[in-house]
Design a protein around this motif. Structure first.
Motif, PDB file in Angstrom:
ATOM      1  N   VAL A  16       1.034  -1.197   0.100  1.00 51.18           N
ATOM      2  CA  VAL A  16      -0.150   0.008  -0.151  1.00 51.18           C
ATOM      3  C   VAL A  16       0.737   1.267   0.035  1.00 51.18           C
ATOM      4  CG1 VAL A  16      -1.911   1.270   1.313  1.00 51.18           C
ATOM      5  CG2 VAL A  16      -1.666  -1.173   1.187  1.00 51.18           C
ATOM      6  N   PRO A  17       0.735   2.164  -1.022  1.00 51.89           N
ATOM      7  CA  PRO A  17       1.435   3.355  -0.968  1.00 51.89           C
ATOM      8  C   PRO A  17       0.995   4.352   0.144  1.00 51.89           C
ATOM      9  CG  PRO A  17       0.763   2.622  -3.168  1.00 51.89           C
ATOM     10  CD  PRO A  17      -0.007   1.929  -2.268  1.00 51.89           C
ATOM     11  N   ALA A 108       1.599 -15.627  13.496  1.00 51.54           N
ATOM     12  CA  ALA A 108       1.139 -14.478  14.415  1.00 51.54           C
ATOM     13  C   ALA A 108       2.241 -14.460  15.613  1.00 51.54           C
ATOM     14  CB  ALA A 108      -0.264 -14.971  15.133  1.00 51.54           C
ATOM     15  N   PRO A 109       2.699 -13.218  15.643  1.00 56.51           N
ATOM     16  CA  PRO A 109       2.059 -11.960  15.258  1.00 56.51           C
ATOM     17  C   PRO A 109       2.522 -11.765  13.731  1.00 56.51           C
ATOM     18  CG  PRO A 109       4.068 -11.508  16.551  1.00 56.51           C
ATOM     19  CD  PRO A 109       3.705 -13.148  16.648  1.00 56.51           C
ATOM     20  N   LEU A 110       1.679 -10.915  13.060  1.00 57.00           N
ATOM     21  CA  LEU A 110       1.961 -10.601  11.656  1.00 57.00           C
ATOM     22  C   LEU A 110       3.224  -9.865  11.403  1.00 57.00           C
ATOM     23  CD1 LEU A 110      -1.663  -9.166  11.184  1.00 57.00           C
ATOM     24  CD2 LEU A 110      -0.603 -11.407  10.379  1.00 57.00           C
ATOM     25  N   ARG A 111       3.766  -9.834  10.091  1.00 62.84           N
ATOM     26  CA  ARG A 111       5.186  -9.185   9.824  1.00 62.84           C
ATOM     27  C   ARG A 111       4.688  -8.039   9.037  1.00 62.84           C
ATOM     28  NH1 ARG A 111       9.687 -13.244   8.178  1.00 62.84           N
ATOM     29  NH2 ARG A 111      10.626 -11.243   7.382  1.00 62.84           N
ATOM     30  N   VAL A 112       4.993  -6.771   9.177  1.00 60.59           N
ATOM     31  CA  VAL A 112       4.693  -5.588   8.600  1.00 60.59           C
ATOM     32  C   VAL A 112       6.096  -4.702   8.138  1.00 60.59           C
ATOM     33  CG1 VAL A 112       3.451  -3.284   8.496  1.00 60.59           C
ATOM     34  CG2 VAL A 112       2.491  -5.261   9.910  1.00 60.59           C
ATOM     35  N   LEU A 113       5.922  -4.231   7.133  1.00 50.52           N
ATOM     36  CA  LEU A 113       7.321  -3.604   6.480  1.00 50.52           C
ATOM     37  C   LEU A 113       6.704  -2.234   5.919  1.00 50.52           C
ATOM     38  CD1 LEU A 113      10.499  -4.050   5.942  1.00 50.52           C
ATOM     39  CD2 LEU A 113       9.755  -4.310   3.692  1.00 50.52           C
ATOM     40  N   ILE A 114       7.533  -1.294   6.506  1.00 47.45           N
ATOM     41  CA  ILE A 114       7.320   0.212   6.072  1.00 47.45           C
ATOM     42  C   ILE A 114       8.726   0.391   5.382  1.00 47.45           C
ATOM     43  CG2 ILE A 114       6.800   2.537   6.615  1.00 47.45           C
ATOM     44  CD1 ILE A 114       5.246   1.967   8.935  1.00 47.45           C
ATOM     45  N   ASN A 123       5.892   2.995   1.296  1.00 48.46           N
ATOM     46  CA  ASN A 123       5.135   1.802   1.286  1.00 48.46           C
ATOM     47  C   ASN A 123       4.843   1.097   2.754  1.00 48.46           C
ATOM     48  OD1 ASN A 123       4.352   1.519  -1.709  1.00 48.46           O
ATOM     49  ND2 ASN A 123       6.609   1.724  -1.691  1.00 48.46           N
ATOM     50  N   LEU A 124       3.626   0.415   2.667  1.00 50.96           N
ATOM     51  CA  LEU A 124       3.165  -0.383   3.860  1.00 50.96           C
ATOM     52  C   LEU A 124       3.197  -1.911   3.082  1.00 50.96           C
ATOM     53  CD1 LEU A 124       1.451  -0.293   7.017  1.00 50.96           C
ATOM     54  CD2 LEU A 124       0.621  -2.001   5.295  1.00 50.96           C
ATOM     55  N   ALA A 125       3.924  -2.776   3.572  1.00 54.04           N
ATOM     56  CA  ALA A 125       3.769  -4.262   2.959  1.00 54.04           C
ATOM     57  C   ALA A 125       3.385  -5.267   4.028  1.00 54.04           C
ATOM     58  CB  ALA A 125       4.825  -4.716   2.276  1.00 54.04           C
ATOM     59  N   ILE A 126       2.437  -5.972   3.885  1.00 58.37           N
ATOM     60  CA  ILE A 126       1.912  -7.089   4.843  1.00 58.37           C
ATOM     61  C   ILE A 126       1.135  -8.112   4.075  1.00 58.37           C
ATOM     62  CG2 ILE A 126      -0.530  -5.923   4.822  1.00 58.37           C
ATOM     63  CD1 ILE A 126      -0.294  -6.946   8.004  1.00 58.37           C
ATOM     64  N   ASP A 127       1.284  -9.571   4.435  1.00 54.69           N
ATOM     65  CA  ASP A 127       0.701 -10.385   3.987  1.00 54.69           C
ATOM     66  C   ASP A 127      -0.688 -10.503   4.624  1.00 54.69           C
ATOM     67  OD1 ASP A 127       2.838 -11.540   2.654  1.00 54.69           O
ATOM     68  OD2 ASP A 127       3.427 -12.722   4.033  1.00 54.69           O
ATOM     69  N   GLN A 128      -1.834 -10.712   3.735  1.00 54.95           N
ATOM     70  CA  GLN A 128      -3.184 -10.425   3.996  1.00 54.95           C
ATOM     71  C   GLN A 128      -3.421 -11.680   4.934  1.00 54.95           C
ATOM     72  OE1 GLN A 128      -5.998 -10.594   0.873  1.00 54.95           O
ATOM     73  NE2 GLN A 128      -7.576  -9.956   2.101  1.00 54.95           N
ATOM     74  N   PRO A 129      -3.841 -11.466   6.284  1.00 55.98           N
ATOM     75  CA  PRO A 129      -4.017 -12.268   7.181  1.00 55.98           C
ATOM     76  C   PRO A 129      -4.727 -13.386   6.901  1.00 55.98           C
ATOM     77  CG  PRO A 129      -4.264  -9.820   8.245  1.00 55.98           C
ATOM     78  CD  PRO A 129      -4.085  -9.871   6.614  1.00 55.98           C
ATOM     79  N   SER A 130      -6.263 -13.118   6.410  1.00 55.03           N
ATOM     80  CA  SER A 130      -6.952 -14.239   5.947  1.00 55.03           C
ATOM     81  C   SER A 130      -6.258 -15.372   5.325  1.00 55.03           C
ATOM     82  CB  SER A 130      -8.276 -13.657   5.408  1.00 55.03           C
ATOM     83  OG  SER A 130      -8.061 -13.033   4.166  1.00 55.03           O
ATOM     84  N   LEU A 158      -6.385   4.732   8.715  1.00 53.62           N
ATOM     85  CA  LEU A 158      -5.880   5.601   9.556  1.00 53.62           C
ATOM     86  C   LEU A 158      -4.512   6.247   9.049  1.00 53.62           C
ATOM     87  CD1 LEU A 158      -6.895   3.723  12.821  1.00 53.62           C
ATOM     88  CD2 LEU A 158      -7.973   5.921  11.835  1.00 53.62           C
ATOM     89  N   LEU A 159      -3.720   5.345   8.511  1.00 56.25           N
ATOM     90  CA  LEU A 159      -2.446   5.701   7.829  1.00 56.25           C
ATOM     91  C   LEU A 159      -2.585   6.716   6.577  1.00 56.25           C
ATOM     92  CD1 LEU A 159      -0.436   2.668   8.162  1.00 56.25           C
ATOM     93  CD2 LEU A 159       0.003   4.509   9.371  1.00 56.25           C
TER      94      LEU A 159
END
Length: 173
Positions: A16-17, A108-114, A123-130, A158-159
């Motif tokens: 996500v940009p 879990a927990p999820l990994r997130v990268l900015i 960008n924000l990168a994340i593997d979609q939890p579902s 919110l971002l």
């Protein structure tokens, strides 16, 4: 004796940009997703107390368990990217999956990268939890994955970014 097993699964990575500079995006993320107060969690005597502290510590559902400043870690290398990795989640939510299958804690927990990309976009990168939790073929686990999709979609909003269509079902629940 049990035998090893393998589960093939598809994971959707969402990138996500963000409408902020790298430093501003990190600051906003860390404001919205505060660090877990692990010292306090470790001192609690009951699960109810953990649930109550999680409500305070994670007002938007998530808290950061670990932050890794990849920019600093890679300093001096030929890699010049700005990037920070987070493990983000909520163990009181994860427990709802853990009770069904402890191996869910692999995700879990999820990994997130900015990070900043080559064009200078943050960008924000994340593997979609579902997509992670559907691989456990357990309706209770999948339901929590769907809930996490909704929390991630809310965080993206919110971002200040557009929620990707892959989260559309999560935002209408």
């Amino acid at each position: 004796m049990t035998h090893p097993s393998a589960v093939e699964h598809t994971v959707r990575r969402i990138v996500v940009p963000l409408p902020h500079s790298y430093d501003a995006a990190r600051h906003l993320f860390e404001t919205l997703v505060p660090a877990a107060d692990l010292a306090r969690f470790y001192q609690l005597a009951t699960w109810q107390a953990s649930l109550e502290l999680a409500e305070v510590n994670a007002p938007r559902g998530f808290m950061v368990y670990h932050r890794l400043d990849l920019t600093a870690l890679m300093a001096g290398s030929q890699s010049f990217w700005k990037a920070t990795q987070y493990t983000m989640g909520n163990h009181t939510i994860a427990e709802q999956m853990f009770r069904s299958d402890p191996s869910v804690m692999l995700h879990a927990p999820l990994r997130v990268l900015i990070y900043d990309d080559p064009a200078g976009t943050t960008n924000l990168a994340i593997d979609q939890p579902s997509t992670l939790f559907d691989s456990y073929a357990n309706a209770d686990v999948s339901a929590v994955g769907d809930r996490l999709d909704g929390l991630v979609a809310e965080l993206i909003t919110l971002l200040g970014a557009a929620v990707p269509p892959e989260f559309e079902a999560a935002t209408t629940c």
